[in-house]
Design a protein around this motif. Sequence first.
Motif, mmCIF file in Angstrom:
data_model
loop_
_atom_site.group_PDB
_atom_site.id
_atom_site.type_symbol
_atom_site.label_atom_id
_atom_site.label_comp_id
_atom_site.label_asym_id
_atom_site.label_seq_id
_atom_site.Cartn_x
_atom_site.Cartn_y
_atom_site.Cartn_z
ATOM 1 N N ALA A 222 44.054 42.816 36.505
ATOM 2 C CA ALA A 222 43.696 41.979 37.038
ATOM 3 C C ALA A 222 41.327 41.911 37.248
ATOM 4 O O ALA A 222 40.902 42.670 36.528
ATOM 5 C CB ALA A 222 43.424 42.440 38.699
ATOM 6 N N ASP A 223 41.294 40.475 37.140
ATOM 7 C CA ASP A 223 39.940 39.944 37.125
ATOM 8 C C ASP A 223 38.745 41.156 37.794
ATOM 9 O O ASP A 223 39.031 40.359 39.121
ATOM 10 C CB ASP A 223 39.742 38.707 36.686
ATOM 11 N N ARG A 224 38.818 41.971 38.050
ATOM 12 C CA ARG A 224 37.418 42.646 38.989
ATOM 13 C C ARG A 224 36.657 42.171 38.785
ATOM 14 O O ARG A 224 36.164 42.164 40.794
ATOM 15 C CB ARG A 224 37.770 44.181 38.841
ATOM 16 N N ALA A 225 35.456 41.508 38.312
ATOM 17 C CA ALA A 225 34.960 41.190 39.075
ATOM 18 C C ALA A 225 34.957 39.615 39.697
ATOM 19 O O ALA A 225 34.114 39.519 41.139
ATOM 20 C CB ALA A 225 33.475 40.218 38.042
ATOM 21 N N ARG A 226 35.822 38.931 39.516
ATOM 22 C CA ARG A 226 36.183 37.287 40.246
ATOM 23 C C ARG A 226 36.925 38.010 41.688
ATOM 24 O O ARG A 226 37.309 37.459 42.318
ATOM 25 C CB ARG A 226 37.033 37.009 39.794
ATOM 26 N N LEU A 227 37.201 39.121 42.194
ATOM 27 C CA LEU A 227 37.988 39.930 42.667
ATOM 28 C C LEU A 227 36.983 40.703 44.086
ATOM 29 O O LEU A 227 37.673 40.726 45.040
ATOM 30 C CB LEU A 227 38.977 40.484 42.572
ATOM 31 N N ALA A 228 35.642 40.732 43.537
ATOM 32 C CA ALA A 228 34.780 41.122 44.296
ATOM 33 C C ALA A 228 34.997 40.778 45.935
ATOM 34 O O ALA A 228 34.707 42.000 46.477
ATOM 35 C CB ALA A 228 33.592 40.902 43.480
ATOM 36 N N HIS A 229 35.282 39.934 46.280
ATOM 37 C CA HIS A 229 34.946 39.180 47.720
ATOM 38 C C HIS A 229 35.951 40.106 48.288
ATOM 39 O O HIS A 229 36.198 39.911 50.145
ATOM 40 C CB HIS A 229 34.674 37.620 47.607
ATOM 41 N N ALA A 230 36.906 40.248 47.649
ATOM 42 C CA ALA A 230 37.822 40.713 49.052
ATOM 43 C C ALA A 230 38.022 42.293 48.956
ATOM 44 O O ALA A 230 37.213 42.875 48.352
ATOM 45 C CB ALA A 230 39.390 40.732 48.066
ATOM 46 N N ARG A 231 39.103 42.357 50.540
ATOM 47 C CA ARG A 231 38.923 43.630 51.503
ATOM 48 C C ARG A 231 39.899 44.725 50.408
ATOM 49 O O ARG A 231 39.414 45.945 49.964
ATOM 50 C CB ARG A 231 38.860 43.145 52.083
ATOM 51 N N ALA A 232 41.012 43.823 49.618
ATOM 52 C CA ALA A 232 41.450 44.630 48.870
ATOM 53 C C ALA A 232 42.806 43.949 48.227
ATOM 54 O O ALA A 232 42.576 43.049 48.359
ATOM 55 C CB ALA A 232 42.536 45.935 50.030
ATOM 56 N N VAL A 233 43.636 44.899 47.148
ATOM 57 C CA VAL A 233 44.237 44.662 46.278
ATOM 58 C C VAL A 233 44.972 45.365 46.566
ATOM 59 O O VAL A 233 45.449 46.502 46.204
ATOM 60 C CB VAL A 233 43.436 44.671 44.616
ATOM 61 N N LEU A 234 46.693 44.886 46.806
ATOM 62 C CA LEU A 234 47.687 45.530 46.964
ATOM 63 C C LEU A 234 48.991 45.091 46.195
ATOM 64 O O LEU A 234 49.494 44.101 46.211
ATOM 65 C CB LEU A 234 47.874 45.605 48.596
ATOM 66 N N PRO A 235 49.971 46.183 45.457
ATOM 67 C CA PRO A 235 50.799 46.259 44.723
ATOM 68 C C PRO A 235 51.575 44.979 46.000
ATOM 69 O O PRO A 235 51.943 45.695 46.893
ATOM 70 C CB PRO A 235 51.394 47.036 43.831
ATOM 71 N N LYS A 236 52.700 44.576 45.555
ATOM 72 C CA LYS A 236 53.943 43.914 46.314
ATOM 73 C C LYS A 236 54.540 44.748 45.945
ATOM 74 O O LYS A 236 55.188 44.724 47.859
ATOM 75 C CB LYS A 236 54.595 42.607 45.611
#
Length: 601
Positions: free
Chosen positions: A557-571
């Motif tokens: 995942a591109d973590r810099a572009r996901l900085a606004h998300a509270r969390a990233v969860l696997p399905k």
Amino acid sequence: MNAPTDHGAPADRGAPQPPVHLGNASVGTVQDTFALRRSARAVADLLGADGQDAVRLATALSELGRGLLGADRLAVVFDLRPGLPDALRVTLTWRGGHRLSAEALEASGRLLSTHHEHTGAGGLVRIEQRLGPAPDPDPVGRARRLLAEHTGPSALEDSRAQTRDLIAALEQTRAQREELRRLNSELEETNRGVLALYSELSEELEETNRGVVALYAELDEKSRQLREASEAKSRFWANVSHELRTPVNAVVGLAELLRTDTDAPPEERARQLSLIADSGRTLLALVDELLDVAKAESGTLDPQWAALDLRAVLAHLDGTLRGLARPGVALRIGPAPAGAEPLLGDETMLVRILRNLLSNALKFTEHGSVRLDTRIEQAPGGGPVLVLTVTDTGVGIPPDQHERVFEEFYQVKGPHQRGRRGTGLGLPYARRLAEILGGTLHLDSAPGRGTAITVRLPAHPAPPAGARWAVLVAVDDDPVFRDVLRPLLHEISDRVVETHDGAAALSAVRAARPDGIVLDLHLGEVDGYRVLADLRADPALRQIPVVILTSASLGTADRARLAHARAVLPKSGLTAARIAAALSAPRPAAPRRPLPPQDGS
């Protein structure tokens, strides 16, 4: 000019040409000197001499003529000397012992090159003036006629002629002076430009030199870092090989003992098997710690947000670490702050932070106590903060080592290390985990008075059991997964709005004004990255918590572009509680911080 022959034929430039006789003049009176001056000026003009050159020739002849007045048989001969360029030659000859005055000879010499000879029988003086192109088509003929008509003007006319020549010379001199002044001005301007260019080049050179010096300084710093990295690598292999060898030797030795000692009683065999299991767990814990350090270094170690019971964490630490304390050392853990409610956090990370700090303190404390105190503070201008302080009465750390102890694999050298080997990962690992949880770790220590390490973490209250959101928006293009996700979201939300693509997601969010958004990362043309960026750019929507769902590897995942998300969860492995905890997760402090996604691997 091309010197013509007596017959007007062009001269042969292939061989030296004899002079062309133009005419003679005699000088016996002052009136004759006036005539000589006038004739010389006119002849020079006819033959192409420059105006100033013609005046110089006429003036020189006038001075010579006056100096030779009274000489016997004084004669003047005008010749054209062919050459490159042609020249007008004037020769004055006389008989007898008359001598040319020094003043006349000096005056002539200042104007033109003057050749002078004198013998007892007479004398000779010769001057030449170089010529330019003749303006007259027959200069020789006209010069001869002019000299044949040689007549002298009056003294008044000659004086007027000299005055005109002087005025012309003065005007030319003034023009030359103005031209010289203009040239000087241009030269000064050029000099200023040269100086400005020199100054600019000097500044650029100085800037380049500063850049070179800075580059050398940077190279020195890089070399120092490489040396330190090499030292850290050496420490790593020395420490880790020992730490790994100890439990591995125990496992191998005990297994070999079990294999050969077949007559051992069951109780002894059970004890040996227990020791093998303990050594295996120690080895596994060490490997897990090394892997976690590697993940933390690469930014892929993420918190798994969930409700955190601080009382249970403290009780677990007290039960597992009390046996590590030396005789005479008191371990005091607790209690949790009065009235503390469950917090949102990562229990595994918090336990590892505190276990590393406490075990490190117990290792280097021979007398006194090791304490863990907890409290809740209100940060100035912010929310509540969980403060955890580990204090010991051990050997302490010198001030110049306070930063170095947070380098991986570094250990303070001294007699206190005898019999207390380790990897040197405890403090660096604890600080890195504290930063991943959005907090800080601070050390205060001095030799002889022990060490105090304070961890400050944001105290986000955990969502209460059964907490519900009024509206949630789910964005996913897979209808099968939406069927899986729908009942989970209904457990924590009164209303679920579904949309199947990223293009329609923003419209659905604006219409529903949800309390949270569950967003698939891979949606086709308009993916989750684009939707998340549009949400962040809209002031009315940027405060809505977003949880990213993905079936891909979280490491890609591109973590810099996901900085606004509270969390990233696997399905995989999703539960309603995990989704609720992720929606309640703290907002990332800054885009550069590691995100709080949860790795399901």
